[in-house]
Design an enzyme around this catalytic site. Structure first.
Site, short mmCIF file in Angstrom:
data_model
loop_
_atom_site.label_atom_id
_atom_site.label_comp_id
_atom_site.label_asym_id
_atom_site.label_seq_id
_atom_site.Cartn_x
_atom_site.Cartn_y
_atom_site.Cartn_z
N ASN A 75 -2.10 -42.03 -50.16
CA ASN A 75 -3.18 -41.88 -49.19
C ASN A 75 -3.02 -42.75 -47.94
O ASN A 75 -3.57 -42.43 -46.89
CB ASN A 75 -4.51 -42.18 -49.89
N TYR A 126 1.40 -38.11 -35.24
CA TYR A 126 0.47 -37.96 -36.37
C TYR A 126 0.51 -36.55 -36.97
O TYR A 126 0.82 -36.40 -38.16
CB TYR A 126 -0.95 -38.37 -35.93
N LYS A 163 2.02 -35.22 -40.69
CA LYS A 163 1.22 -34.50 -41.69
C LYS A 163 1.81 -33.12 -42.01
O LYS A 163 1.67 -32.62 -43.13
CB LYS A 163 -0.24 -34.40 -41.24
#
Ligand code: NAD
Length: 273
Positions: A116, A181, A185
């Site tokens: 996470n 970012y 992902k």
């Protein structure tokens, strides 16, 4: 080492099952989980949700103080919860391997790994400093690989397990700015889908959760002019709570999701970035 102190002290509880007493549903009774980035925000909510549901949890953070703080606050909520902490440098494969193996040594197994920990970015491409792109990729992608590799060896040996990754809604349509970012992902989703196929025959399920905008420090750091238009664009007309996301992590880690693998579950109020 602080790790040993934290681990030995925090795990010296009674080992009793606590979930009935605190209203948990026992969905993870007897399971052992590792949660990276578990000191605050979404990770902390996942740790708490797992503890409420009968799991033993080792949370990984970036510093001793934040790990201590998270452990104290969890113990203040329920002294019976079996929770420990460590703070390996997630970008250092050897350090992560050693930390994962310590968990296995203490608990005898690892049923659930939640990757996470992550950092966000909103820099315009022309403003990227040297090394900034790599820094995001190193934590959001390489660190996940570093944690998964030694865990898979343990899970294969014990006959199975469950790996969960935190993706993001921006992994579907990208975002205007901070290109590192969404790029990271998209990579998380790629790793999730690929490893689900590679590890399925070893009874290891691999899934991801793609949160929408969620009330954590990461979001507090974003400028207001970026957040307000986002809320207007969320069909459920609210920002997600960390618990909304933790609930998805609970489902995917539980036996209720025993035939779910290779899935990226959106938990975003139908917001599309
Ligand atoms: P947060 O900033 O509140 O927490 C991040 C966690 O990652 C912390 O526990 C921190 O200790 C850990 N971390 C950060 N840098 C680290 C490092 N170098 N080494 C080890 N640990 C480190 O963030 P959050 O909002 O709770 O985000 C958690 C995850 O959710 C991230 O992967 C993020 O990309 C993802 N996410 C968040 C949102 C959101 O709106 N908050 C939306 C989509 C996805």
């Amino acid at each position: 080492m602080v790790y040993n102190i934290l681990l030995e002290r925090e795990l010296s509880g009674t080992g009793s099952d606590v979930s009935d007493e605190i209203g948990g549903t026992d969905m993870l009774k007897g399971k052992v989980a590792v949660v990276t980035g578990g000191t605050r925000g979404i990770g902390y909510a996942i740790v708490k949700k797992y503890l409420e549901n009968g799991a033993k949890v080792v949370l990984f953070g970036s510093r001793a103080e934040t790990v201590e703080k998270a452990l104290s606050s969890l113990k203040a909520e329920n002294a019976e919860w079996e929770v420990a902490g460590d703070y390996p440098d997630l970008s250092d494969a050897g350090a992560v391997k050693a930390a994962i193996e310590k968990v296995k040594d203490k608990f005898g197994k690892i049923d659930i790994l939640v990757n996470n920990a992550g950092i966000s970015d909103s820099t315009k491409i022309e403003n990227y400093a040297e090394g900034q792109f790599e820094k995001v990729m190193k934590l959001n992608v390489n660190a996940i690989f570093n944690a998964i590799q030694p865990t898979v060896a343990i899970m294969r040996e014990q006959g199975g397990g469950c790996i969960l990754n935190t993706s993001s809604m921006v992994s579907i349509s990208g975002q205007p700015g901070g290109v590192a970012y969404p790029t990271s992902k998209f990579a998380v989703n790629g790793m999730t889908l690929s490893l689900a196929r590679e590890l399925g025959p070893s009874n290891i399920r691999v899934n991801a959760v793609a949160p929408g905008i969620t009330k954590t420090d990461m979001v507090a750091a974003l400028p207001d002019q970026m957040i307000q238009p986002m809320i207007a664009g969320i069909p459920l007309r609210r920002i997600g709570e960390p618990e909304d996301i933790a609930n998805a992590f609970l489902f995917l880690a539980s036996d209720m999701a025993s035939y779910v693998t290779g899935e990226v579950l959106s938990v975003d109020g139908a917001m599309r970035a």
